[in-house]
Design a protein around this motif. Sequence first.
Motif, PDB file in Angstrom:
ATOM      1  N   MET A 140       0.845  -1.188   0.000  1.00 17.48           N
ATOM      2  CA  MET A 140       0.000   0.000   0.000  1.00 17.48           C
ATOM      3  C   MET A 140       0.885   1.244   0.000  1.00 17.48           C
ATOM      4  N   ASP A 141       0.911   1.975  -1.099  1.00 17.96           N
ATOM      5  CA  ASP A 141       1.665   3.206  -1.164  1.00 17.96           C
ATOM      6  C   ASP A 141       1.035   4.245  -0.238  1.00 17.96           C
ATOM      7  N   ALA A 142       1.873   4.982   0.503  1.00 17.22           N
ATOM      8  CA  ALA A 142       1.370   5.910   1.512  1.00 17.22           C
ATOM      9  C   ALA A 142       0.490   6.997   0.916  1.00 17.22           C
ATOM     10  N   GLU A 143       0.919   7.592  -0.201  1.00 13.57           N
ATOM     11  CA  GLU A 143       0.123   8.670  -0.799  1.00 13.57           C
ATOM     12  C   GLU A 143      -1.158   8.128  -1.422  1.00 13.57           C
ATOM     13  N   HIS A 144      -1.102   6.924  -1.983  1.00 15.76           N
ATOM     14  CA  HIS A 144      -2.302   6.311  -2.529  1.00 15.76           C
ATOM     15  C   HIS A 144      -3.316   6.072  -1.400  1.00 15.76           C
ATOM     16  N   TYR A 145      -2.814   5.585  -0.273  1.00 13.29           N
ATOM     17  CA  TYR A 145      -3.687   5.372   0.888  1.00 13.29           C
ATOM     18  C   TYR A 145      -4.325   6.686   1.320  1.00 13.29           C
ATOM     19  N   ARG A 146      -3.537   7.751   1.333  1.00 13.82           N
ATOM     20  CA  ARG A 146      -4.047   9.053   1.776  1.00 13.82           C
ATOM     21  C   ARG A 146      -5.166   9.546   0.853  1.00 13.82           C
ATOM     22  N   VAL A 147      -5.012   9.353  -0.445  1.00 12.66           N
ATOM     23  CA  VAL A 147      -6.053   9.770  -1.389  1.00 12.66           C
ATOM     24  C   VAL A 147      -7.315   8.954  -1.183  1.00 12.66           C
ATOM     25  N   ARG A 148      -7.172   7.635  -1.053  1.00  8.53           N
ATOM     26  CA  ARG A 148      -8.347   6.791  -0.825  1.00  8.53           C
ATOM     27  C   ARG A 148      -9.032   7.160   0.480  1.00  8.53           C
ATOM     28  N   ASP A 149      -8.246   7.391   1.513  1.00 13.18           N
ATOM     29  CA  ASP A 149      -8.800   7.752   2.815  1.00 13.18           C
ATOM     30  C   ASP A 149      -9.568   9.066   2.718  1.00 13.18           C
ATOM     31  N   PHE A 150      -9.021  10.029   1.996  1.00 11.31           N
ATOM     32  CA  PHE A 150      -9.674  11.328   1.816  1.00 11.31           C
ATOM     33  C   PHE A 150     -11.020  11.169   1.108  1.00 11.31           C
ATOM     34  N   LEU A 151     -11.050  10.410   0.022  1.00 12.67           N
ATOM     35  CA  LEU A 151     -12.289  10.233  -0.724  1.00 12.67           C
ATOM     36  C   LEU A 151     -13.331   9.477   0.094  1.00 12.67           C
ATOM     37  N   THR A 152     -12.880   8.482   0.846  1.00 13.03           N
ATOM     38  CA  THR A 152     -13.811   7.694   1.663  1.00 13.03           C
ATOM     39  C   THR A 152     -14.404   8.542   2.772  1.00 13.03           C
ATOM     40  N   ARG A 153     -13.557   9.313   3.465  1.00 16.20           N
ATOM     41  CA  ARG A 153     -14.039  10.079   4.612  1.00 16.20           C
ATOM     42  C   ARG A 153     -14.722  11.391   4.233  1.00 16.20           C
ATOM     43  N   THR A 154     -14.755  11.720   2.953  1.00 17.45           N
ATOM     44  CA  THR A 154     -15.577  12.837   2.497  1.00 17.45           C
ATOM     45  C   THR A 154     -16.824  12.327   1.781  1.00 17.45           C
ATOM     46  N   ALA A 155     -17.079  11.015   1.906  1.00 19.25           N
ATOM     47  CA  ALA A 155     -18.281  10.385   1.345  1.00 19.25           C
ATOM     48  C   ALA A 155     -18.371  10.593  -0.156  1.00 19.25           C
ATOM     49  N   GLN A 156     -17.222  10.536  -0.841  1.00 23.93           N
ATOM     50  CA  GLN A 156     -17.192  10.654  -2.292  1.00 23.93           C
ATOM     51  C   GLN A 156     -17.126   9.256  -2.905  1.00 23.93           C
ATOM     52  N   PRO A 157     -18.134   8.844  -3.656  1.00 22.52           N
ATOM     53  CA  PRO A 157     -18.069   7.515  -4.292  1.00 22.52           C
ATOM     54  C   PRO A 157     -16.957   7.489  -5.329  1.00 22.52           C
ATOM     55  N   TYR A 158     -16.238   6.392  -5.386  1.00 25.22           N
ATOM     56  CA  TYR A 158     -15.149   6.285  -6.350  1.00 25.22           C
ATOM     57  C   TYR A 158     -14.856   4.815  -6.651  1.00 25.22           C
ATOM     58  N   GLU A 159     -14.172   4.588  -7.769  1.00 22.48           N
ATOM     59  CA  GLU A 159     -13.656   3.265  -8.112  1.00 22.48           C
ATOM     60  C   GLU A 159     -12.140   3.351  -8.127  1.00 22.48           C
ATOM     61  N   TRP A 160     -11.496   2.336  -7.561  1.00 20.00           N
ATOM     62  CA  TRP A 160     -10.036   2.303  -7.519  1.00 20.00           C
ATOM     63  C   TRP A 160      -9.535   1.121  -8.332  1.00 20.00           C
ATOM     64  N   HIS A 161      -8.674   1.390  -9.319  1.00 23.35           N
ATOM     65  CA  HIS A 161      -8.105   0.330 -10.143  1.00 23.35           C
ATOM     66  C   HIS A 161      -6.602   0.261  -9.882  1.00 23.35           C
ATOM     67  N   GLU A 162      -6.126  -0.908  -9.504  1.00 25.50           N
ATOM     68  CA  GLU A 162      -4.708  -1.078  -9.245  1.00 25.50           C
ATOM     69  C   GLU A 162      -3.919  -1.018 -10.550  1.00 25.50           C
ATOM     70  N   ALA A 163      -2.747  -0.397 -10.470  1.00 26.03           N
ATOM     71  CA  ALA A 163      -1.879  -0.299 -11.649  1.00 26.03           C
ATOM     72  C   ALA A 163      -1.563  -1.694 -12.186  1.00 26.03           C
ATOM     73  N   GLY A 164      -1.641  -1.842 -13.507  1.00 24.14           N
ATOM     74  CA  GLY A 164      -1.347  -3.127 -14.141  1.00 24.14           C
ATOM     75  C   GLY A 164      -2.555  -4.005 -14.357  1.00 24.14           C
ATOM     76  N   SER A 165      -3.689  -3.640 -13.739  1.00 27.11           N
ATOM     77  CA  SER A 165      -4.900  -4.429 -13.964  1.00 27.11           C
ATOM     78  C   SER A 165      -5.473  -4.104 -15.338  1.00 27.11           C
ATOM     79  N   ALA A 166      -6.305  -5.004 -15.847  1.00 26.27           N
ATOM     80  CA  ALA A 166      -6.902  -4.784 -17.165  1.00 26.27           C
ATOM     81  C   ALA A 166      -7.752  -3.524 -17.179  1.00 26.27           C
ATOM     82  N   GLU A 167      -8.479  -3.296 -16.087  1.00 28.38           N
ATOM     83  CA  GLU A 167      -9.331  -2.103 -16.007  1.00 28.38           C
ATOM     84  C   GLU A 167      -8.496  -0.835 -16.034  1.00 28.38           C
TER      85      GLU A 167
END
Length: 408
Positions: free
Chosen positions: A1-28
């Motif tokens: 878990m990259d620290a800055e990636h975690y911080r962005v996800r945490d920010f979006l989650t705790r501001t109740a912003q719906p989002y989709e997260w795609h891991e680098a290298g995945s087909a999506e």
Amino acid sequence: MDAEHYRVRDFLTRTAQPYEWHEAGSAEADALLQSLGLVDPTLPVFVDVEGTLTGATVEKIMVAWDGRHPPKQAHYDFVVIGAGPAGLAAAVYAASDGLSTLVCDRDVPGGQASYATRIENFFGFPEGIGGAELARLAGRQAEKFGAELQLMRGVKGSKLKAHEEPVELMLDDGSEVTASVVLAATGMDWRRLELDGVDELLGHGVYYGAGRSEAAQCAGQSVVVVGAGNSAGQAVLNFASKMARVTMLVRGDRLEKTMSAYLIQRIRQSPLIDVHLETQLTELHAQGDEAGAVTFTDAAGKAETRPIDGVFLCIGGRPHTDWCPREHVLTDSAGYILTGPDLVTAGIPPDCWTLDRHPLPLETSRVGLFAAGDVRHGSTKRVAAAVGEGSMVSALVFTRLAELGVTV
């Protein structure tokens, strides 16, 4: 878990912003980057209706959302420091009563409540409501009545002069505002765990908080949650709901001392949650740059080492009062702000008190500065109680404004 990636996800989650997260290298992820015409961009890439950001950070997202402008006024009737349940409730009622109101918070709205997946014992919500969603709605309501919200921008210092003069507040970005009345609703910071390796692995498998944004990322993995309060209970249930295997380490001898019964019942019913009472985390083992295993020890001295994918520390907090000078604002031995009757001994207010009257309920030892919520000595650490205290302060503001000769 990259620290800055975690911080962005945490920010979006705790501001109740719906989002989709795609891991680098995945087909999506590859398909999305190709559709955007991006080749080897700096990650993370943030895409919304406003455009695309590469190398996205919380600060860049806030700027893109026009959330980093300076305060609109130099002086306000009422400034609220902290956008948790107490601060937002005070802002809603003060602004609806016509007070020029500013709310500042160095974090996202909601305070500790923003980590709660679902608050099921909050009055009026029989099906429960997420802490982040409650904060989002409260913030929107405060803004509807004219309150100004300055998020991700806290107060780093204050000047408390003579009681008849406005309070001067210095914000993180260098802005300064004055206020006739101030509410400290700054809540608590996560208490730091004194253990070798924590600081080095922070953001790399070790996190403070309930890790709501990481639950889906931990499906099928093994995580450790340290703590025994409601935030820890909600965290382990959230991880288990995403099919993570959870080891819960509790320093006390029973959960009933610190956790609501409805959470305890569900924890005991989950086959994915392994609770260890009278047990402490005693060692972190790194695997490269990430946390790879932990050792925990029980009261009898028996130690066990387990491989893990993440450690989440929910070990309570310490009051956030670094911004206020202690010679003007009295606290108890643990740093929680004293208010109202707690300042009066044998009918005598403290030496620093400058008026003939006693401090108002929820007023601190500095006239015109109030405190509510978790930062206050004697608070009950409940969302509903914090909302009640904030609402109460919004009424007491008018008593103080009348003393200053301010007409609203």
